[in-house]
Design an enzyme around this catalytic site. Structure first.
Site, PDB file in Angstrom:
ATOM      1  CB  SER A  59      -0.972  -0.009   1.175  1.00 17.03           C
ATOM      2  OG  SER A  59      -0.299  -0.256   2.387  1.00 17.03           O
ATOM      3  CG  HIS A  98      -3.609  -0.783  -2.564  1.00 17.92           C
ATOM      4  ND1 HIS A  98      -4.168   0.413  -2.945  1.00 17.92           N
ATOM      5  CD2 HIS A  98      -3.388  -0.690  -1.235  1.00 17.92           C
ATOM      6  CE1 HIS A  98      -4.275   1.203  -1.895  1.00 17.92           C
ATOM      7  NE2 HIS A  98      -3.808   0.552  -0.845  1.00 17.92           N
ATOM      8  CE  LYS A 135      -7.467   1.157   0.391  1.00 21.05           C
ATOM      9  NZ  LYS A 135      -6.766   0.094   1.109  1.00 21.05           N
TER      10      LYS A 135
HETATM   11  C1  LIG Z   1      -6.766  -0.116   2.598  1.00 20.72           C
HETATM   12  C2  LIG Z   1      -6.260  -1.430   3.021  1.00 20.72           C
HETATM   13  C3  LIG Z   1      -6.961  -2.181   3.977  1.00 20.72           C
HETATM   14  C4  LIG Z   1      -8.176  -1.647   4.680  1.00 20.72           C
HETATM   15  O1  LIG Z   1      -9.299  -1.666   3.868  1.00 20.72           O
HETATM   16  P1  LIG Z   1     -10.583  -0.797   4.262  1.00 20.72           P
HETATM   17  O2  LIG Z   1     -11.703  -1.491   3.551  1.00 20.72           O
HETATM   18  O3  LIG Z   1     -10.350   0.597   3.788  1.00 20.72           O
HETATM   19  O4  LIG Z   1     -10.738  -0.910   5.745  1.00 20.72           O
HETATM   20  C5  LIG Z   1      -6.482  -3.432   4.309  1.00 20.72           C
HETATM   21  N1  LIG Z   1      -5.349  -3.920   3.753  1.00 20.72           N
HETATM   22  C6  LIG Z   1      -4.648  -3.228   2.832  1.00 20.72           C
HETATM   23  C7  LIG Z   1      -3.421  -3.819   2.251  1.00 20.72           C
HETATM   24  C8  LIG Z   1      -5.070  -1.948   2.446  1.00 20.72           C
HETATM   25  O5  LIG Z   1      -4.372  -1.256   1.547  1.00 20.72           O
END
Ligand SMILES: *Cc1c(COP(=O)(O)O)cnc(C)c1O
Length: 268
Positions: A181, A209, A240
């Site tokens: 991320s 991602h 995302k």
């Molecule tokens: C953004 C992210 C999360 C969290 O996801 P949300 O649905 O926004 O809580 C978990 N793991 C990774 C690798 C992320 O980039």
């Protein structure tokens, strides 16, 4: 002195160090161009990679769903909250990911908090990439398992840690981000899978991602590397590339069934 003075001091320290998080308020739909404080600005910092957050088809589907089903079930899914829409969503996500089954959570963060403690506990060990997302780290801590970090994207370091430590524990889990991320680099998943197979260790990838970015039709890192059926647990998020909100766990039906019984954010 009041008992919250320490918080005021901590906040001031953050401000003085330039680390205070000033959160912008958006006055328009998510997109390439936003209105912030009445000004039109070009946006380089959302995860709305495919522009779905304000896509007419999604807006129309959300309106139709609320017309037919209301705005929410007003209970956790496990009591009286599972709707036909949830079941349909999980069925379609499983098809999309090419796995036996899928379960959805309130967020990707809670998907990790639910999944890791359901799979490992105090007598177990987690081999975790040093740069894994905060929600993996918190899920791992919550499980009570021993956390052994390996060097970032370094399969040799992973195998060294396994060789040194595995025999002292009951069960083990290897966990890695798919697309990292912070740096956007990609886990060497085929090599990590070979190590997981060699030592017969559960393998979990957090593809938050990778979805919408890697693989056929945005199916993510498992599809990108052709590893279908080889990665035990795929965590994902709808916040995302999908442009909405919610966590996903996809994999073998026995694991998904277990999460319906033991995934605490799902149950409570
Ligand atoms: C953004 C992210 C999360 C969290 O996801 P949300 O649905 O926004 O809580 C978990 N793991 C990774 C690798 C992320 O980039």
């Amino acid at each position: 002195m009041s008992k919250t003075d320490w918080i005021t001091q901590e906040i001031e320290a953050l401000q003085n160090a330039g680390l205070y998080n000033r959160i912008r308020t958006i006055g328009s739909p998510q997109g390439a161009w936003l209105v912030v404080d009445g000004k039109k600005v070009l946006n380089f910092c959302s995860n709305n990679y495919l522009g779905l957050a304000n896509h007419p088809a999604l807006v129309a589907a959300a309106k139709k769903a609320t017309d037919e089903m209301g705005v929410g079930p007003a209970a956790v899914r496990s009591i009286a909250g599972t709707m036909t829409l949830h079941v349909e969503l999980e069925k379609r996500l499983a098809q999309f990911k090419g796995v036996e089954a899928a379960i959805t959570f309130q967020s990707g963060f809670t998907a990790n908090l639910a999944t890791i403690p359901a799979l490992v506990g105090k007598e177990d060990v987690i081999f975790s990439d040093r740069l894994n997302h905060a929600s993996i780290i918190d899920g791992a801590r919550l499980s009570g398992a021993k956390i052994i970090p390996y060097e970032h994207n370094d399969v040799k370091s992973l195998e060294e840690q396994i060789n040194t430590n595995l025999s002292q524990y009951r069960r083990a889990l290897i966990v890695t981000d798919g697309v990292f991320s912070m740096d956007g680099d990609i886990a060497p998943l085929p090599d990590i899978y070979e190590v997981a197979k060699k030592y017969d260790i559960l393998l979990m990838v957090d593809d938050a991602h990778g979805e919408g970015v890697l693989g056929k039709g945005g199916r993510g890192i498992v599809d990108h590397f052709g590893l279908h059926g080889k990665v035990d647990v795929e965590v994902g998020t709808m916040s995302k590339a999908f442009g909405v909100v919610g966590g996903i766990v996809a994999g073998k039906s026995v694991i998904i069934e277990w999460l319906r019984q033991r995934g605490r954010p799902f149950l409570f």
